[in-house]
Every structure is written in C-alpha cells, then in structure tokens.
Write a protein that holds these residues in place. Structure first.
Motif, PDB file in Angstrom:
ATOM      1  N   UNK A 191       0.854  -1.191   0.000  1.00  0.00           N
ATOM      2  CA  UNK A 191       0.000   0.000   0.000  1.00  0.00           C
ATOM      3  C   UNK A 191       0.889   1.240   0.000  1.00  0.00           C
ATOM      4  N   UNK A 192       0.586   2.170  -0.878  1.00  0.00           N
ATOM      5  CA  UNK A 192       1.376   3.399  -0.986  1.00  0.00           C
ATOM      6  C   UNK A 192       0.574   4.651  -0.614  1.00  0.00           C
ATOM      7  N   UNK A 204       3.811  -3.319   3.821  1.00  0.00           N
ATOM      8  CA  UNK A 204       3.565  -4.679   3.338  1.00  0.00           C
ATOM      9  C   UNK A 204       2.496  -5.317   4.221  1.00  0.00           C
ATOM     10  N   UNK A 205       1.436  -5.774   3.581  1.00  0.00           N
ATOM     11  CA  UNK A 205       0.291  -6.351   4.291  1.00  0.00           C
ATOM     12  C   UNK A 205       0.261  -7.855   4.041  1.00  0.00           C
ATOM     13  N   UNK A 206       0.311  -8.633   5.117  1.00  0.00           N
ATOM     14  CA  UNK A 206       0.312 -10.088   5.004  1.00  0.00           C
ATOM     15  C   UNK A 206      -0.776 -10.645   5.922  1.00  0.00           C
ATOM     16  N   UNK A 232      -3.529   2.217  -5.289  1.00  0.00           N
ATOM     17  CA  UNK A 232      -2.472   2.248  -4.274  1.00  0.00           C
ATOM     18  C   UNK A 232      -2.269   0.934  -3.532  1.00  0.00           C
ATOM     19  N   UNK A 233      -3.180  -0.021  -3.686  1.00  0.00           N
ATOM     20  CA  UNK A 233      -2.970  -1.361  -3.120  1.00  0.00           C
ATOM     21  C   UNK A 233      -2.678  -2.332  -4.265  1.00  0.00           C
ATOM     22  N   UNK A 234      -1.660  -3.148  -4.124  1.00  0.00           N
ATOM     23  CA  UNK A 234      -1.186  -3.975  -5.237  1.00  0.00           C
ATOM     24  C   UNK A 234      -0.560  -5.260  -4.702  1.00  0.00           C
TER      25      UNK A 234
END
Length: 475
Positions: A191-192, A204-206, A232-234
């Motif tokens: 996410x930026x 970083x989303x886990x 923005x989420x990838x």
C-alpha cells in the motif's frame, strides 16, 4: 470544480498541516471522539448523492471550538463487496486531504480533523460541501462505486450510540485473518497511500501483519488489487523465504528497494531490531527499546502520558515516522499484537515489558496467560527504575537476559577519549546501559563549548556490553 466548491481539490494539498493558530474548528481527535465507516449496500438501498447531517453544521460552530464527528458512507455497485469497505474507508483519508484547508489524520475511530480559518473565509460553511466533494471523488477515482450516500454526525450523544456499532464492524474485519498465515499464501499486498507523507515508506500487508494504520488486512488488499490493479494497493509476490523467524522474503526485498527509491533493500516483517518494517506516520502504536532493561515498550496515540523512557507518543512518533527504518523504534497496527508472529525474531511477547493500561486491556486476550501480570503499565510504573523493580518482582522472562549479560560481561576497562581541556567536563562521565541488541546504534554526541572539536563514538551492527565510559581531561 472551482464553481462547484468554495475550495480547491488536488493531491497537491496532501500533507497540509493546520496548526492551532490557523485552526477554525477541530473535529474528533485525542480530546474528543469520532469515527469513519464505509458499508457496502444493495443498489436499491442507496440514494446516490444524498447527504444527511445529524448535529450542528460548520456554520453553527464557534471559532476555536472542538466537536466530535462521524462520517458514514454507504456504497453500492455491481463490483462492490464487503471486502472493499475498509479500502474505500482508507481512501476517505486520502480524499479528505485533497481539499485545501482540511486536514484529516488517522483512521477508523482514531480520526482527527481540522478546518482552517482561510477555508471558512473562502466560503466553507457546511459539511455538505465536504461530503459532496468526497462522494464525487469516490465515484471518479473508484470506478466500482456506482452509488454513494453519506451521513455525517456531529451530535455527541448520537456518536456515542453509533461508535460501538462501528467498532464491532472493525473487529469483525480483523477476525477474518485469524486462521490464515503468511506461509499459507504466495502473495502479499503493498500500500502506498501514505507515501505523500512518508515518501520512502514500504507498507507490506500479510495475513500475519496488518497495515500500519490498522485499517487494511490481507483480504482487503486482495479485494482492492482485484478491482483497481493500478491503485495504491497492489500484489507483491513474496518470493523465496530467506529467514523464517524474522519473516524475510526475496520478493518483499525487491519491492522494498523499488518502493523506497533504493533507500532500503531489505525488510524483515517480524523483526524489531534488524531491518525492521518501515514506519509511515499513520501507525496506531509505537514500539520503543528500553536498553536499561533490554526490553520493548509500546505506546498508542490515545495515551497522553509519558512512557518510562521519559517520552510521549507524539515525540516518539516524530522520531519513528516518515517512512524510515529506525532501529529501536517501530510503528505497527494494533491488530499486529494478535499475530502469532508478533516480533518473533526478537522474543515476541517475552520481550514486551510495558504499555499503557488502556492498550493492554485492548489486547489482553492476545498476551500469553503466563505474561499477563508481568507486563507493566502506566498504573504501576512511571520510570525506568520503577520498571526494573516491577520486572524483578514479577520474574519477567526478560530478567533472565540480564543474568546472561552479567555472566558474559568482560572485566572492567577504562576507555579514555581525547578531548580538549574544558573546565566544565573535569568530572568523569559514566554511562551504564544494559547490553544492546545487534544493529542498535548508540552514539555519544560531541561535547559542547566554544571549541567545535570533540569526540563522537558510533557503534554500528555491534553487540556491546558497556559497564563504564570515563572521559577525562588531558592534563
């Protein structure tokens, strides 16, 4: 655009800060209450463009006053699903900051807004103007939203009734990832959204690590990347597992280098000290190393007091934020406390020694039973000396680390540093910390005085036990 609204709308206004002297009114924040919530609904249940206000409007608020605020959005569309709620909710933060003269901070039930005096002078007199602009941005920027309806609440009693419903929704979202872990998936999500405030931040989303703001979990990231691949989420292919304990992956490292413009090329998802996750500024909690006890404390933005290290949340947040990778400080989302991989590389809960009581109660169900009464709070401990006594009395696991360090300590040596003769430094200076973790970088600043020469000792990537440093004047 200029004809429709009495303010400019542009990404260029992201990062605008409205200080107290320039503030017309403050909404929610640390001295009030509020929340933002997005709910997915059927097309027939949403009246597109409708705005409802419960409570006083901007024109009814006195300059310098403070009010609570809640913002509730109902969205509908063929591609709208429940997993997208938190993504749209987080975009509310972004789009509110597009409005010149409006500052929006944080997320969920921690929001904090300010409206500037200049915005009021230019004709901003109603929350409807803000809500209409946000609804327009939702439809224009998020193509899956076909209809949107908004309710703003500024009535204290009504917000107090509704906020528990909102918190129940947040909790249900967070519960979804409990049975899913990093090793169960091939893809993480990035996410930026916060890079306007923190240009080198790499979020970083886990499954085992929620976003720093606490608003986006792994399912949310997946849904957002699916409906808006250029948003923005990838997706991040996690790549090869390089270190299981600390959560280091080759794919994450590659993205860290790219997203930080080369500032960082390694990132360990579950490490506090070595190549820790970067910290943006929207994080819910700050972790801080306490060298005197070789433990880690945590403080959230709701705590207005002072931590045992003598610092408040705002001070440590300033030190930690900006997208930096800071050894000794770490920003996280509250739900990361519930992760089975919570700072696993550095001892997990056995390294936690202090947190505000309100935060401890919030995550009490995640603290191992044998440690629940061993983690100090602001109600028992005010400073480092109190903390040492508390940890010894409770036989906290971190105390065993002290014994090991004392056994490993070398014979006392005197370190003499060359320093120009200065009367004010005739007395020896002693500094007696506990053992520093690997990667910790303490420094002794240059001495003051009219002479600009001096000594600076910097220890990098070293594990050091220092019993005493003596600085003497050279005769």
């Amino acid at each position: 655009m200029a004809d429709e609204f009495p303010f400019e709308i542009s990404p260029m206004f992201e990062g605008e800060r409205i200080r107290k002297d320039n503030m017309y009114v403050e909404l929610a924040g640390p001295k009030s209450i509020g929340f933002e919530l997005v709910r997915a609904a059927d097309m027939n249940d949403v009246e597109d463009g409708k705005f409802t206000l419960i409570g006083p409007d901007l024109a009814d608020m006195a300059e310098g006053s403070r009010y609570p605020i809640a913002m509730i959005y109902k969205i509908a569309g063929e591609l709208v699903e429940t997993d997208l709620e938190s993504i749209v909710e987080r975009r509310n933060h972004e789009f509110q900051n597009y409005i010149q003269g409006l500052m929006h901070l944080n997320q969920r039930d921690d929001i904090w807004l300010r409206v500037s005096k200049e915005a009021i002078k230019k004709g901003l007199t109603s929350f409807e103007q803000i809500a209409k602009a946000i609804m327009m941005l939702f439809r224009n920027e998020l193509s899956f939203i076909e209809r949107v309806e908004t309710v703003y609440i500024t009535d204290q009693a009504e917000i107090e009734r509704e906020i528990e419903n909102a918190r129940a929704v947040y909790k249900a979202r967070d519960e979804r990832t409990k049975g899913l872990h990093d090793e169960d998936v091939d893809t993480f999500y990035g996410c930026t959204l916060c890079q306007s405030f923190a240009p080198t931040n790499v979020c970083v989303i886990t499954p085992d690590r929620i976003s720093l703001c606490g608003a986006i979990n792994w399912f949310d990231g997946r849904a957002a990347a699916k409906v808006d691949p250029e948003g923005p989420q990838f997706a991040i292919e996690k790549g090869e597992l390089l270190d299981e304990a600390s959560g280091e992956y080759s794919g994450v490292n590659e993205h860290a280098k790219r997203l930080s413009s080369g500032e960082y090329d390694r990132l360990k998802l579950h490490s506090f000290f070595e190549y820790p996750h970067t910290s943006c500024g929207c994080f819910e909690v700050v972790g801080f190393y306490i060298p005197e006890v070789d433990g880690i404390g945590w403080v959230d933005r709701d705590f207005a007091g002072t931590a045992p290290n003598g610092l408040q949340f705002s001070t440590m947040a300033g030190q930690t934020g900006g997208g930096k990778q800071v050894v000794g400080f770490l920003g996280i989302g509250v739900n990361y406390f519930r992760s089975p991989k919570f700072i696993r590389a550095d001892g997990g809960w056995e390294r936690v020694v202090w947190m505000p009581n309100m935060l401890k109660q919030k995550v009490l169900d995640s603290i191992p039973d044998e440690l629940k009464d061993k983690v100090a709070t602001d109600e028992e401990v005010k400073d480092v000396e109190d903390l040492k006594k508390f940890l010894k009395e409770k036989d906290h696991p971190v105390v065993k680390r002290w014994v090991v360090e004392e056994e490993e300590a070398p014979a006392e040596e005197e370190v003499v540093a060359s320093q120009p003769p200065q009367a004010q430094y005739q007395q020896p200076m002693q500094y007696i910390p506990q053992q520093m973790p690997a990667g910790f970088m303490p420094s002794i600043p240059m001495m003051g005085g009219s002479d600009t020469s001096g000594v600076k000792i910097v220890l990098k990537n070293a594990k050091v036990t220092v019993d005493k440093i003596i600085i003497k004047k050279i005769e």
